[in-house]
Design a protein around this motif. Sequence first.
Motif, short mmCIF file in Angstrom:
data_model
loop_
_atom_site.label_atom_id
_atom_site.label_comp_id
_atom_site.label_asym_id
_atom_site.label_seq_id
_atom_site.Cartn_x
_atom_site.Cartn_y
_atom_site.Cartn_z
N TRP A 7 0.82 -1.21 0.00
CA TRP A 7 0.00 0.00 0.00
C TRP A 7 0.85 1.27 0.00
N LYS A 8 1.98 1.24 0.71
CA LYS A 8 2.85 2.43 0.73
C LYS A 8 3.30 2.78 -0.68
N THR A 9 3.64 1.77 -1.46
CA THR A 9 4.06 2.01 -2.84
C THR A 9 2.90 2.51 -3.68
N LEU A 10 1.75 1.89 -3.53
CA LEU A 10 0.57 2.31 -4.28
C LEU A 10 0.18 3.75 -3.94
N ARG A 11 0.28 4.07 -2.67
CA ARG A 11 -0.14 5.41 -2.21
C ARG A 11 0.70 6.51 -2.85
N GLN A 12 1.92 6.19 -3.27
CA GLN A 12 2.80 7.18 -3.89
C GLN A 12 2.66 7.21 -5.42
N SER A 13 1.76 6.38 -5.96
CA SER A 13 1.61 6.35 -7.41
C SER A 13 0.99 7.65 -7.92
N THR A 14 1.22 7.95 -9.18
CA THR A 14 0.74 9.19 -9.79
C THR A 14 -0.76 9.35 -9.65
N PHE A 15 -1.50 8.24 -9.72
CA PHE A 15 -2.95 8.32 -9.73
C PHE A 15 -3.56 8.49 -8.34
N ILE A 16 -2.79 8.21 -7.28
CA ILE A 16 -3.37 8.16 -5.94
C ILE A 16 -2.79 9.20 -5.00
N SER A 18 -2.18 12.31 -4.59
CA SER A 18 -2.78 13.60 -4.24
C SER A 18 -4.23 13.49 -3.79
N LYS A 19 -4.74 12.26 -3.63
CA LYS A 19 -6.15 12.05 -3.32
C LYS A 19 -6.34 11.75 -1.83
N PHE A 20 -7.50 12.11 -1.33
CA PHE A 20 -7.88 11.80 0.04
C PHE A 20 -9.25 11.11 0.00
N PHE A 21 -9.45 10.12 0.85
CA PHE A 21 -10.64 9.27 0.74
C PHE A 21 -10.85 8.52 2.05
N PRO A 22 -12.07 8.04 2.29
CA PRO A 22 -12.33 7.24 3.50
C PRO A 22 -11.59 5.91 3.45
N GLU A 26 -6.09 0.87 7.39
CA GLU A 26 -4.98 1.72 6.97
C GLU A 26 -4.62 1.51 5.50
N ASP A 27 -4.68 0.27 5.03
CA ASP A 27 -4.31 -0.03 3.65
C ASP A 27 -5.51 -0.34 2.77
N THR A 28 -6.71 0.05 3.23
CA THR A 28 -7.92 -0.30 2.48
C THR A 28 -8.85 0.89 2.36
N PRO A 29 -8.87 1.57 1.21
CA PRO A 29 -9.85 2.63 0.99
C PRO A 29 -11.22 2.03 0.75
N THR A 30 -12.26 2.83 0.91
CA THR A 30 -13.56 2.36 0.44
C THR A 30 -13.52 2.29 -1.09
N PHE A 31 -14.43 1.52 -1.66
CA PHE A 31 -14.48 1.39 -3.11
C PHE A 31 -14.74 2.75 -3.73
N PHE A 32 -13.80 3.21 -4.55
CA PHE A 32 -13.90 4.51 -5.25
C PHE A 32 -13.99 5.69 -4.30
N GLY A 33 -13.70 5.47 -3.01
CA GLY A 33 -13.82 6.56 -2.06
C GLY A 33 -15.24 6.93 -1.71
N VAL A 34 -16.20 6.01 -1.95
CA VAL A 34 -17.60 6.30 -1.61
C VAL A 34 -17.77 6.25 -0.10
N PRO A 35 -18.86 6.79 0.44
CA PRO A 35 -19.07 6.76 1.89
C PRO A 35 -19.12 5.33 2.44
N GLN A 36 -18.65 5.19 3.66
CA GLN A 36 -18.74 3.89 4.33
C GLN A 36 -20.05 3.79 5.08
N SER A 82 -9.41 0.60 -7.30
CA SER A 82 -10.52 1.51 -7.65
C SER A 82 -10.16 2.96 -7.36
N ILE A 83 -9.33 3.17 -6.34
CA ILE A 83 -9.07 4.54 -5.88
C ILE A 83 -8.16 5.29 -6.84
N ARG A 84 -7.58 4.60 -7.80
CA ARG A 84 -6.67 5.26 -8.74
C ARG A 84 -7.44 6.07 -9.80
#
Length: 351
Positions: A7-16, A18-22, A26-36, A82-84
């Motif tokens: 997840w640390k590597t993924l979190r630094q990817s170009t697509f992710i 600069s994004k913030f999401f629920p 720690e290593d699991t965003p909600t699908f597409f950042g939708v509400p939990q 999905s979060i990318r």
Amino acid sequence: MFDYPDWKTLRQSTFIQSKFFPHLAEDTPTFFGVPQALSKEDLLGADVVIIGAPYVAGWGDQYFGVDKKEWLHSCKRVRQQSIRYRSGYIQDFDLDVFETMKVVDYGDADIPPEASYAGTVSNILEAQAAVERKVKDALEAGAVPIVIGQNSPCGSYAIAKPLSESVDGPVGMVSLDTHWDANTADRFSMDPRIAGSGNWKDSVYKNLANFHPRHLVEIGERGMLEHPDIVRRYLRDGAEFISGWRLRTELGIEGTVKLLPKAFDGTDAVYAHFDLDVMGGAGPAPGDILGELAEPIGMTDYEVIRIAHESGKLGCNALSFICIPPGSPVMYRVVVYCIMYFIAGLAMRKS
């Protein structure tokens, strides 16, 4: 086997980066950042509910030659991939699904971790019941449950059963698979109470009275894996069988799509079951990624995504995934596409 990034590597990817999401963890965003959604009350007004079902069948540390940890990561990794994406805007349709569809992430079912390693009957039934509860909550809220699973019964029967109980009339099924999963007993437990990896479909048609093969569209099986009496029985009972060979010869994907309404005509609800070992050996999934489950003439990513989309357009009431090929980022993205293009189909129907 792919070396899936942490997840640390993924979190630094170009697509992710600069994004913030629920987050669910720690290593699991909600699908597409939708509400939990934390409770049944949080599902009110939702059109679609995402549910994880982290369960792998059998005893020990491997499933068909692949480490169970790789299989169990699918719920998390689909959400990670999905979060990318920038938004719910699908340029193929000039449609942002989140403008018309309320989607929430209901987290993972409360499946005991030991159920994936110690395949006792009590462990399996407890795991199945955990998924059923979340699916039932979604259906009672008037939403479409989408379950990201890995094995039966948690990614199949546990969706079919509450859907069956939610309606009075017939229930249809669109099923994608390499194997019919219609044997008369679960191969691991040999217990009639278990709707397992090799027999969940048999359990559906034995136990759930409003499911009948005449409303089944079965897609993707091929080759020499099945007992002839099993396949011929479903054909006699009226199932529409589109083998891998038939899809590639007489029908193509357009002809296949035209046969999907057989699952919807005259039914009160339809369940779409996507066993993604159907892709092993074709599309972005090389054969060895699935170990013993891979077979030639697999379906392509486009064919699977297209059927998901068309099932949504026809008004499908529940969707689930099992046997998601482990370790490959692009295979997890295929699941993301299936879900989003399915929801796009629902949105088109709604509007």
